[in-house]
Design a protein around this motif. Structure first.
Motif, mmCIF file in Angstrom:
data_model
loop_
_atom_site.group_PDB
_atom_site.id
_atom_site.type_symbol
_atom_site.label_atom_id
_atom_site.label_comp_id
_atom_site.label_asym_id
_atom_site.label_seq_id
_atom_site.Cartn_x
_atom_site.Cartn_y
_atom_site.Cartn_z
ATOM 1 N N ASP A 297 0.834 -1.205 0.000
ATOM 2 C CA ASP A 297 0.000 0.000 0.000
ATOM 3 C C ASP A 297 0.867 1.254 0.000
ATOM 4 O OD1 ASP A 297 -2.263 -1.570 0.118
ATOM 5 O OD2 ASP A 297 -2.660 -1.184 2.239
ATOM 6 N N THR A 298 0.481 2.238 -0.804
ATOM 7 C CA THR A 298 1.162 3.522 -0.809
ATOM 8 C C THR A 298 0.672 4.334 0.379
ATOM 9 O OG1 THR A 298 1.454 3.531 -3.206
ATOM 10 C CG2 THR A 298 1.482 5.675 -2.109
ATOM 11 N N VAL A 299 1.608 4.843 1.182
ATOM 12 C CA VAL A 299 1.243 5.634 2.354
ATOM 13 C C VAL A 299 1.543 7.122 2.162
ATOM 14 C CG1 VAL A 299 1.492 3.704 3.952
ATOM 15 C CG2 VAL A 299 3.439 5.209 3.531
ATOM 16 N N PHE A 300 2.358 7.453 1.138
ATOM 17 C CA PHE A 300 2.709 8.850 0.893
ATOM 18 C C PHE A 300 3.220 8.976 -0.530
ATOM 19 C CE2 PHE A 300 5.412 12.658 1.210
ATOM 20 C CZ PHE A 300 4.543 13.522 1.857
ATOM 21 N N GLU A 301 2.899 10.108 -1.184
ATOM 22 C CA GLU A 301 3.366 10.372 -2.545
ATOM 23 C C GLU A 301 4.078 11.714 -2.598
ATOM 24 O OE1 GLU A 301 -0.182 10.234 -4.952
ATOM 25 O OE2 GLU A 301 0.081 8.097 -5.309
ATOM 26 N N ILE A 302 5.077 11.781 -3.458
ATOM 27 C CA ILE A 302 5.795 13.026 -3.719
ATOM 28 C C ILE A 302 5.704 13.283 -5.216
ATOM 29 C CG2 ILE A 302 8.019 14.210 -3.671
ATOM 30 C CD1 ILE A 302 8.825 12.277 -1.415
ATOM 31 N N ARG A 303 5.226 14.471 -5.564
ATOM 32 C CA ARG A 303 5.127 14.854 -6.980
ATOM 33 C C ARG A 303 5.720 16.240 -7.159
ATOM 34 N NH1 ARG A 303 1.564 11.698 -10.013
ATOM 35 N NH2 ARG A 303 0.222 10.365 -8.764
ATOM 36 N N ALA A 304 6.415 16.424 -8.262
ATOM 37 C CA ALA A 304 6.921 17.756 -8.593
ATOM 38 C C ALA A 304 5.745 18.625 -9.009
ATOM 39 C CB ALA A 304 7.944 17.665 -9.730
ATOM 40 N N GLY A 305 5.830 19.901 -8.669
ATOM 41 C CA GLY A 305 4.804 20.848 -9.098
ATOM 42 C C GLY A 305 4.961 21.181 -10.566
ATOM 43 N N ASP A 306 4.089 22.011 -11.070
ATOM 44 C CA ASP A 306 4.146 22.408 -12.484
ATOM 45 C C ASP A 306 5.473 23.068 -12.844
ATOM 46 O OD1 ASP A 306 1.607 21.409 -12.919
ATOM 47 O OD2 ASP A 306 0.619 23.344 -12.582
ATOM 48 N N ASP A 307 6.106 23.709 -11.853
ATOM 49 C CA ASP A 307 7.391 24.366 -12.095
ATOM 50 C C ASP A 307 8.575 23.417 -11.934
ATOM 51 O OD1 ASP A 307 7.386 23.964 -9.374
ATOM 52 O OD2 ASP A 307 7.867 26.045 -8.861
ATOM 53 N N GLY A 308 8.297 22.142 -11.611
ATOM 54 C CA GLY A 308 9.358 21.149 -11.425
ATOM 55 C C GLY A 308 9.895 21.090 -10.009
ATOM 56 N N GLY A 309 9.431 21.990 -9.150
ATOM 57 C CA GLY A 309 9.893 22.015 -7.769
ATOM 58 C C GLY A 309 9.207 20.946 -6.924
ATOM 59 N N ILE A 310 9.904 20.513 -5.895
ATOM 60 C CA ILE A 310 9.364 19.514 -4.968
ATOM 61 C C ILE A 310 9.242 20.195 -3.608
ATOM 62 C CG2 ILE A 310 9.790 17.282 -3.865
ATOM 63 C CD1 ILE A 310 11.455 16.574 -6.412
ATOM 64 N N GLU A 311 8.012 20.317 -3.107
ATOM 65 C CA GLU A 311 7.742 21.064 -1.884
ATOM 66 C C GLU A 311 8.590 20.640 -0.700
ATOM 67 O OE1 GLU A 311 3.788 21.879 -0.409
ATOM 68 O OE2 GLU A 311 3.051 21.990 -2.458
ATOM 69 N N LEU A 312 8.751 19.343 -0.491
ATOM 70 C CA LEU A 312 9.513 18.876 0.673
ATOM 71 C C LEU A 312 10.963 19.343 0.625
ATOM 72 C CD1 LEU A 312 8.165 15.241 1.163
ATOM 73 C CD2 LEU A 312 7.701 17.242 2.571
ATOM 74 N N ILE A 313 11.507 19.493 -0.571
ATOM 75 C CA ILE A 313 12.872 19.996 -0.720
ATOM 76 C C ILE A 313 12.869 21.512 -0.539
ATOM 77 C CG2 ILE A 313 14.816 20.274 -2.307
ATOM 78 C CD1 ILE A 313 13.981 17.553 -3.547
ATOM 79 N N GLU A 314 11.939 22.183 -1.212
ATOM 80 C CA GLU A 314 11.861 23.641 -1.114
ATOM 81 C C GLU A 314 11.595 24.106 0.307
ATOM 82 O OE1 GLU A 314 8.861 24.532 -4.007
ATOM 83 O OE2 GLU A 314 10.226 24.267 -5.686
ATOM 84 N N ASP A 315 10.836 23.333 1.078
ATOM 85 C CA ASP A 315 10.506 23.697 2.459
ATOM 86 C C ASP A 315 11.564 23.242 3.463
ATOM 87 O OD1 ASP A 315 8.203 24.832 1.467
ATOM 88 O OD2 ASP A 315 6.895 23.173 2.070
ATOM 89 N N GLY A 316 12.606 22.552 2.980
ATOM 90 C CA GLY A 316 13.728 22.180 3.829
ATOM 91 C C GLY A 316 13.603 20.852 4.562
ATOM 92 N N PHE A 317 12.574 20.077 4.271
ATOM 93 C CA PHE A 317 12.440 18.778 4.936
ATOM 94 C C PHE A 317 13.383 17.734 4.345
ATOM 95 C CE2 PHE A 317 8.282 20.771 5.654
ATOM 96 C CZ PHE A 317 8.261 20.737 7.034
ATOM 97 N N MET A 318 13.660 17.867 3.051
ATOM 98 C CA MET A 318 14.587 16.963 2.361
ATOM 99 C C MET A 318 15.678 17.818 1.709
ATOM 100 S SD MET A 318 11.887 14.378 0.450
ATOM 101 C CE MET A 318 13.152 13.353 -0.305
ATOM 102 N N ARG A 319 16.917 17.275 1.651
ATOM 103 C CA ARG A 319 18.020 18.000 1.013
ATOM 104 C C ARG A 319 18.086 17.739 -0.485
ATOM 105 N NH1 ARG A 319 22.571 16.178 4.950
ATOM 106 N NH2 ARG A 319 20.958 15.434 6.291
ATOM 107 N N GLY A 320 17.445 16.676 -0.934
ATOM 108 C CA GLY A 320 17.436 16.311 -2.344
ATOM 109 C C GLY A 320 16.445 15.187 -2.556
#
Length: 97
Positions: free
Chosen positions: A27-50
């Motif tokens: 079962d999938t418990v969480f998904e990560i998708r790039a936004g329309d601009d190609g950015g990934i929120e978790l990286i932009e918000d500092g939760f992930m470094r890459g």
């Protein structure tokens, strides 16, 4: 024994990114998708470094309650290897004759 989860990168090309975190039952418990601009929120918000920062992602998922505090987040290959090593539970085992 603590639960394990797997990080699967499903798409990573031309600015598009899609990954998911799966429980041992698939079962999938969480998904990560790039936004329309190609950015990934978790990286932009500092939760992930890459894109491959499993430690940062695991901390985020634990803090937000998506996975248990003692759970382990593994890359796809390590996750699948661990699943193969784990013995089947009695509920999943085939009945003997």
């Amino acid at each position: 024994m603590s639960a394990i989860y797997g990080f699967y990168v499903n798409l990573d090309e031309r600015g598009d990114f899609y990954a998911d975190v799966r429980a041992g039952n698939g079962d999938t418990v969480f998904e990560i998708r790039a936004g329309d601009d190609g950015g990934i929120e978790l990286i932009e918000d500092g939760f992930m470094r890459g894109k491959e920062d499993l430690a940062g992602l695991a901390d985020y998922l634990k803090e937000t309650g998506f996975i248990e505090p003692d759970a382990e987040l593994l890359g796809m290959a390590d996750f699948e290897r661990r699943l193969e090593e784990e013995p089947e539970s009695e509920d999943e085992a085939e009945p003997g004759f």
